[in-house]
Design an enzyme around this catalytic site. Structure first.
Site, PDB file in Angstrom:
ATOM      1  N   TYR A  22      22.478  10.794 -37.553  1.00  0.00           N
ATOM      2  CA  TYR A  22      21.946  12.083 -37.102  1.00  0.00           C
ATOM      3  C   TYR A  22      22.506  12.375 -35.722  1.00  0.00           C
ATOM      4  O   TYR A  22      22.551  11.501 -34.845  1.00  0.00           O
ATOM      5  CB  TYR A  22      20.416  12.063 -37.040  1.00  0.00           C
ATOM      6  CG  TYR A  22      19.834  13.318 -36.413  1.00  0.00           C
ATOM      7  CD1 TYR A  22      19.472  14.404 -37.197  1.00  0.00           C
ATOM      8  CD2 TYR A  22      19.680  13.419 -35.028  1.00  0.00           C
ATOM      9  CE1 TYR A  22      18.964  15.565 -36.628  1.00  0.00           C
ATOM     10  CE2 TYR A  22      19.184  14.577 -34.453  1.00  0.00           C
ATOM     11  CZ  TYR A  22      18.823  15.644 -35.256  1.00  0.00           C
ATOM     12  OH  TYR A  22      18.340  16.786 -34.678  1.00  0.00           O
ATOM     13  N   GLU A  75      22.355  20.979 -35.068  1.00  0.00           N
ATOM     14  CA  GLU A  75      22.063  19.717 -35.741  1.00  0.00           C
ATOM     15  C   GLU A  75      23.158  19.391 -36.738  1.00  0.00           C
ATOM     16  O   GLU A  75      23.580  20.268 -37.498  1.00  0.00           O
ATOM     17  CB  GLU A  75      20.735  19.793 -36.501  1.00  0.00           C
ATOM     18  CG  GLU A  75      19.501  19.616 -35.648  1.00  0.00           C
ATOM     19  CD  GLU A  75      18.253  19.520 -36.504  1.00  0.00           C
ATOM     20  OE1 GLU A  75      17.416  18.658 -36.224  1.00  0.00           O
ATOM     21  OE2 GLU A  75      18.118  20.307 -37.458  1.00  0.00           O
TER      22      GLU A  75
END
Length: 388
Positions: free
Chosen positions: A108, A196
């Site tokens: 991530y 993101e």
């Protein structure tokens, strides 16, 4: 302002972020053609402004052009339900057909502005593919945060700290530094609110690829991003929030039943908190700003009442630049025009407060006056419960 995945990837790719090849398809036939061009296996992804698409059945691996067509036919024009859309779901207008990827690790990577430090902060985790909120709640030790000093901007040492924290080694460290540098440039030059990459994947060849991307523009900077408006998909936006933006109102719909009309973001947050404290649930965040007119207040009332869940309204105004008599005029006009049938509590303080209260008293409307914020919250929660 949010954009679709395929748009987000196009934006960050302009700065050098590595993404898989992909083609947007707005019909099953286009999806079939796209899959044929990209090769197999490939992935068909529903494009909506919500996370959890994979769990909701909106991301499918396909091994033939015919399968791609069938998956697209099952998605386009249909509603996709995820944990972020709620039970109503979102209608899928197009899909993104993307080449397959030999995934060895999922990570991530995100960037946002930390309001506490006033710095762009890199957030990374080895738990790619999961919701970062879930990781934060269950395994916070797996989240790495690196703040970037605006005086220096992103530097290689920032990227190395993150890369080592993610367990990358060898040539992957240099690749990760370049990847994050490109993402930082995209974030700052495009005035992002949040970016993101989830998951950021390490391929069998050791490459870093953005397998998914989320990009949100900072609404306050949209005037600088002249090309951003072309990326807006109004069908993905709440109609009430879109209408509020047209009138320079800050409105966010929530799940409660007490509508809030407040001036000032901080006061609006405090108002919602005290409603909760007294056992109620706010239906919205609505800041009419410091220079609202009678017309804007009337529009704000209409927005609140467009939510069928609203069972009462609390108006909380602390007048500085905003005059209490103007608020009172807007409240009265809206209540009369809309034939208000739910309890209404008004708390006014500040500029022209006595005139504002006088207008409310003489309006002939069933408006409950409050002496302070606690009194206002207690009265509206009680009135809503009694009206059930």
């Amino acid at each position: 302002m949010n954009v679709h995945e395929y748009q987000a990837k196009s934006l960050v790719a302009r700065f050098g972020v590595s993404i898989p090849r992909g083609i947007v398809a707005r019909s099953p036939a286009e999806a079939e053609q796209a899959a044929g061009r990209l090769g197999f296996p490939c992935v068909v992804k529903a494009q909506i402004h919500a996370g959890g698409r994979g769990k909701g059945g909106g991301v499918k691996l396909v091994k033939s052009a015919v399968e791609a067509r069938d998956v697209a036919a099952a998605l386009i024009g249909k509603k996709l339900v995820t944990h972020q859309t709620g039970p109503a779901g979102r209608e899928v207008a197009c899909v993104y057909v993307e080449e397959g990827c030999d995934i060895r690790r999922e990570l991530y990577l995100g960037m946002l502005v930390d309001r506490g430090s006033s710095r762009v902060t890199i957030i990374a985790s080895t738990e790619g593919g999961m919701e970062i909120e879930q990781v934060a709640a269950q395994t916070p030790e797996k989240i790495l945060k690196v703040a970037v000093d605006p005086a220096s901007g992103f530097m290689p040492h920032h990227g190395r700290r993150v890369a080592y924290g993610l367990g990358l080694a060898g040539d992957q460290v240099g690749t990760a530094v370049k990847f994050m540098g490109a993402l930082y440039r995209a974030f700052t030059e495009l005035d992002a609110g949040i970016v993101e990459i989830n998951p950021l994947v390490v391929t069998a060849k050791g490459e870093l690829v953005a397998l998914d991307a989320k990009f949100s523009f900072d609404d306050n900077a949209l005037y600088r991003q002249k090309d951003a408006e072309a990326l807006r998909d109004e069908k993905e936006e709440d109609p009430a929030e879109r209408e509020a933006a047209r009138h320079d109102l800050n409105y966010i719909k929530l799940d409660g039943n007490i509508g809030c009309l407040v001036n000032g973001a901080g006061l609006a947050m405090a108002t919602m908190d005290i409603i909760k404290l007294y056992g109620g649930t706010p239906a919205n965040f609505l800041d009419v700003g410091g220079g609202a007119t009678k017309e804007r207040v009337t529009t704000a009332f209409k927005l609140i009442l467009s939510d069928r869940n609203v069972r009462g309204i609390l108006v909380n105004i602390f007048g500085g630049i905003m005059r209490c008599d103007v608020i009172a005029q807007g409240v009265i006009a809206a209540a009369r025009e809309l034939g208000l049938k739910v309890p209404l509590v008004v708390r006014l303080e500040g500029t022209n407060v006595e005139l504002g209260k006088k207008l409310l008293r003489e309006s002939g409307l069933a408006i409950l006056s409050a002496d302070n914020l606690a009194d206002a919250a207690e009265k509206i929660v009680k009135a809503v419960k009694e009206a059930r």
